[in-house]
Enzyme design. Structure first.
Site, PDB file in Angstrom:
ATOM      1  N   SER A 163       3.109  -5.719  -9.471  1.00 18.93           N
ATOM      2  CA  SER A 163       4.098  -5.370  -8.446  1.00 18.93           C
ATOM      3  C   SER A 163       5.217  -4.578  -9.114  1.00 18.93           C
ATOM      4  CB  SER A 163       4.695  -6.636  -7.827  1.00 18.93           C
ATOM      5  OG  SER A 163       5.777  -6.316  -6.971  1.00 18.93           O
ATOM      6  N   TYR A 176       8.095 -15.090  -8.287  1.00 18.50           N
ATOM      7  CA  TYR A 176       7.276 -13.882  -8.108  1.00 18.50           C
ATOM      8  C   TYR A 176       7.593 -12.861  -9.198  1.00 18.50           C
ATOM      9  CZ  TYR A 176       4.914 -10.078  -5.574  1.00 18.50           C
ATOM     10  OH  TYR A 176       4.052  -9.057  -5.211  1.00 18.50           O
TER      11      TYR A 176
HETATM   12  N1  LIG Z   1       1.854  -6.015  -0.032  1.00 19.75           N
HETATM   13  C1  LIG Z   1       2.756  -5.622  -0.895  1.00 19.75           C
HETATM   14  O1  LIG Z   1       3.781  -5.028  -0.541  1.00 19.75           O
HETATM   15  C2  LIG Z   1       2.555  -5.855  -2.361  1.00 19.75           C
HETATM   16  C3  LIG Z   1       3.451  -5.234  -3.226  1.00 19.75           C
HETATM   17  C4  LIG Z   1       3.301  -5.417  -4.588  1.00 19.75           C
HETATM   18  C5  LIG Z   1       2.272  -6.187  -5.056  1.00 19.75           C
HETATM   19  N2  LIG Z   1       1.412  -6.784  -4.211  1.00 19.75           N
HETATM   20  C6  LIG Z   1       0.348  -7.594  -4.785  1.00 19.75           C
HETATM   21  O2  LIG Z   1      -0.894  -7.119  -4.359  1.00 19.75           O
HETATM   22  C7  LIG Z   1      -1.827  -8.191  -4.297  1.00 19.75           C
HETATM   23  C8  LIG Z   1      -2.459  -8.215  -2.918  1.00 19.75           C
HETATM   24  O3  LIG Z   1      -1.415  -8.357  -1.984  1.00 19.75           O
HETATM   25  P1  LIG Z   1      -1.635  -8.119  -0.420  1.00 19.75           P
HETATM   26  O4  LIG Z   1      -0.374  -7.602   0.114  1.00 19.75           O
HETATM   27  O5  LIG Z   1      -2.897  -7.406  -0.169  1.00 19.75           O
HETATM   28  O6  LIG Z   1      -1.745  -9.639   0.024  1.00 19.75           O
HETATM   29  P2  LIG Z   1      -2.566 -10.334   1.223  1.00 19.75           P
HETATM   30  O7  LIG Z   1      -1.897 -11.629   1.468  1.00 19.75           O
HETATM   31  O8  LIG Z   1      -2.753  -9.377   2.344  1.00 19.75           O
HETATM   32  O9  LIG Z   1      -3.975 -10.586   0.527  1.00 19.75           O
HETATM   33  C9  LIG Z   1      -4.075 -11.419  -0.604  1.00 19.75           C
HETATM   34  C10 LIG Z   1      -5.455 -12.023  -0.648  1.00 19.75           C
HETATM   35  O10 LIG Z   1      -5.519 -12.893  -1.799  1.00 19.75           O
HETATM   36  C11 LIG Z   1      -6.151 -14.098  -1.423  1.00 19.75           C
HETATM   37  N3  LIG Z   1      -5.711 -15.176  -2.306  1.00 19.75           N
HETATM   38  C12 LIG Z   1      -4.485 -15.727  -2.402  1.00 19.75           C
HETATM   39  N4  LIG Z   1      -4.479 -16.701  -3.325  1.00 19.75           N
HETATM   40  C13 LIG Z   1      -5.736 -16.766  -3.816  1.00 19.75           C
HETATM   41  C14 LIG Z   1      -6.374 -17.572  -4.797  1.00 19.75           C
HETATM   42  N5  LIG Z   1      -5.706 -18.543  -5.438  1.00 19.75           N
HETATM   43  N6  LIG Z   1      -7.678 -17.373  -5.081  1.00 19.75           N
HETATM   44  C15 LIG Z   1      -8.381 -16.414  -4.429  1.00 19.75           C
HETATM   45  N7  LIG Z   1      -7.838 -15.620  -3.473  1.00 19.75           N
HETATM   46  C16 LIG Z   1      -6.529 -15.800  -3.177  1.00 19.75           C
HETATM   47  C17 LIG Z   1      -5.729 -14.336   0.017  1.00 19.75           C
HETATM   48  O11 LIG Z   1      -6.604 -15.216   0.684  1.00 19.75           O
HETATM   49  C18 LIG Z   1      -5.753 -12.906   0.566  1.00 19.75           C
HETATM   50  O12 LIG Z   1      -7.022 -12.579   1.091  1.00 19.75           O
HETATM   51  C19 LIG Z   1      -1.041  -9.459  -4.631  1.00 19.75           C
HETATM   52  O13 LIG Z   1      -1.238  -9.776  -5.997  1.00 19.75           O
HETATM   53  C20 LIG Z   1       0.391  -9.053  -4.375  1.00 19.75           C
HETATM   54  O14 LIG Z   1       1.313  -9.779  -5.142  1.00 19.75           O
HETATM   55  C21 LIG Z   1       1.526  -6.636  -2.864  1.00 19.75           C
END
Ligand SMILES: NC(=O)c1ccc[n+]([C@@H]2O[C@H](COP(=O)([O-])OP(=O)(O)OC[C@H]3O[C@@H](n4cnc5c(N)ncnc54)[C@H](O)[C@@H]3O)[C@@H](O)[C@H]2O)c1
Length: 274
Positions: A163, A176
């Site tokens: 992130s 986080y």
């Molecule tokens: N959306 C954003 O703005 C953003 C920004 C920076 C970083 N991220 C990072 O990107 C990644 C994906 O984020 P996203 O926005 O697509 O999230 P999301 O919540 O849409 O999807 C995350 C997925 O991870 C799965 N998950 C969560 N914990 C888990 C575990 N212990 N084991 C297996 N699966 C698990 C969930 O079931 C979900 O399907 C994350 O690591 C998040 O921190 C997201």
């Protein structure tokens, strides 16, 4: 080919999707594949003719992604596994299952992650542990399990969706920010250590991307989308597809000399000191 991505925010331009023929046939292990960025990466890699092992805790979401992928790419070889990345034994079994099915693991995409947005004075030890377990330790378990196979097969690529909050900090995100900063550091360490095995390790550092994770924060009043948009020089949130395009590049041979890098996709958010 130029496609229009649905962003829900004005200012997003259609972009031409890149093509990396070298990815054809590669075996991609993608965690957190049921939603958001992980789901978008599954589509992007499927488009390139890779074979997919998809892991998520969300069995229903995972099945829905498998069905939509097969509808879009009927010849796709795809297998799913329901597990938590915090369970090191389950992770080991899932990677073994991928090797049993496909013979190897060429690319690991560490997408599974959770947000943690709460005043630091109120964070409970259980909440702290959950964020660190998923956003940091789970990434290590998956990376180690995949790298053991990559060492044996002569190389591979590991990409972790960290992130921009692995590079900068913000209030009410202690667990986080700490976990994501640690995971950026972890990826650099692994990049240095595993370079001799021809394993490249990079992290991707998105800014605010329009996914369920962010929509949940907005819904709970933990995030003001107008404030975020104004603070972002490109004046919008990103899309999961834009992050997926970056992953394709980093996984491809076009990035053969890129390792130990943390690549930002944030519309200029971290560059903006104002
Ligand atoms: N959306 C954003 O703005 C953003 C920004 C920076 C970083 N991220 C990072 O990107 C990644 C994906 O984020 P996203 O926005 O697509 O999230 P999301 O919540 O849409 O999807 C995350 C997925 O991870 C799965 N998950 C969560 N914990 C888990 C575990 N212990 N084991 C297996 N699966 C698990 C969930 O079931 C979900 O399907 C994350 O690591 C998040 O921190 C997201």
């Amino acid at each position: 080919m130029s496609v229009t991505i649905s962003m829900g925010h004005p200012g997003a331009q259609p972009f031409g999707q890149a093509s990396y023929p070298g990815l054809q046939g590669k075996v991609v292990f993608n965690t957190g594949a049921a939603k958001g960025i992980g789901r978008a990466m599954s589509h992007a890699f499927a488009r390139h003719g890779t074979r997919l092992m998809l892991l998520d805790m969300d069995a229903e979401g995972l099945d829905a992604v498998r069905v939509e992928l097969l509808a879009a790419f009927p010849t796709l070889e795809v297998q799913t596994v329901v597990a938590s990345i915090t369970d090191d034994l389950a992770v080991e079994q899932a990677v073994s299952a991928a090797v049993a099915r496909f013979g190897r693991v060429d690319v690991l995409l560490n997408n599974a992650g959770v947000s943690m947005n709460k005043p630091s004075l109120e964070v409970t030890p259980a909440e702290w542990r959950r964020a660190v377990d998923i956003d940091l330790s789970g990434v290590f378990y998956c990376s180690q399990a995949a790298a053991k196979r990559m060492v044996a097969q002569g190389g591979g690529v590991i990409l972790t969706t960290a992130s921009m909050f692995g590079l900068i900090s913000a209030a009410r995100r202690a667990a986080y920010c700490a976990s994501k900063a640690a995971v950026v550091s972890l990826c650099k360490t692994l990049a240095v250590e595993w370079a001799e095995h021809n394993i490249r390790v990079n992290s991707i550092c998105p800014g605010y991307i329009q996914t369920a994770l962010v929509e949940d924060l907005i819904h709970r009043g933990a995030l003001d989308v107008d404030v975020i948009t104004r603070r972002t020089p490109l004046n919008r949130l990103g899309s999961p597809q834009e992050v997926a395009e970056m992953a394709l590049f980093l996984a491809s041979d076009c990035a053969a000399f890129v390792t130990g890098h943390a690549m930002v996709a944030d519309g200029g958010f971290t560059a903006n000191g104002f």
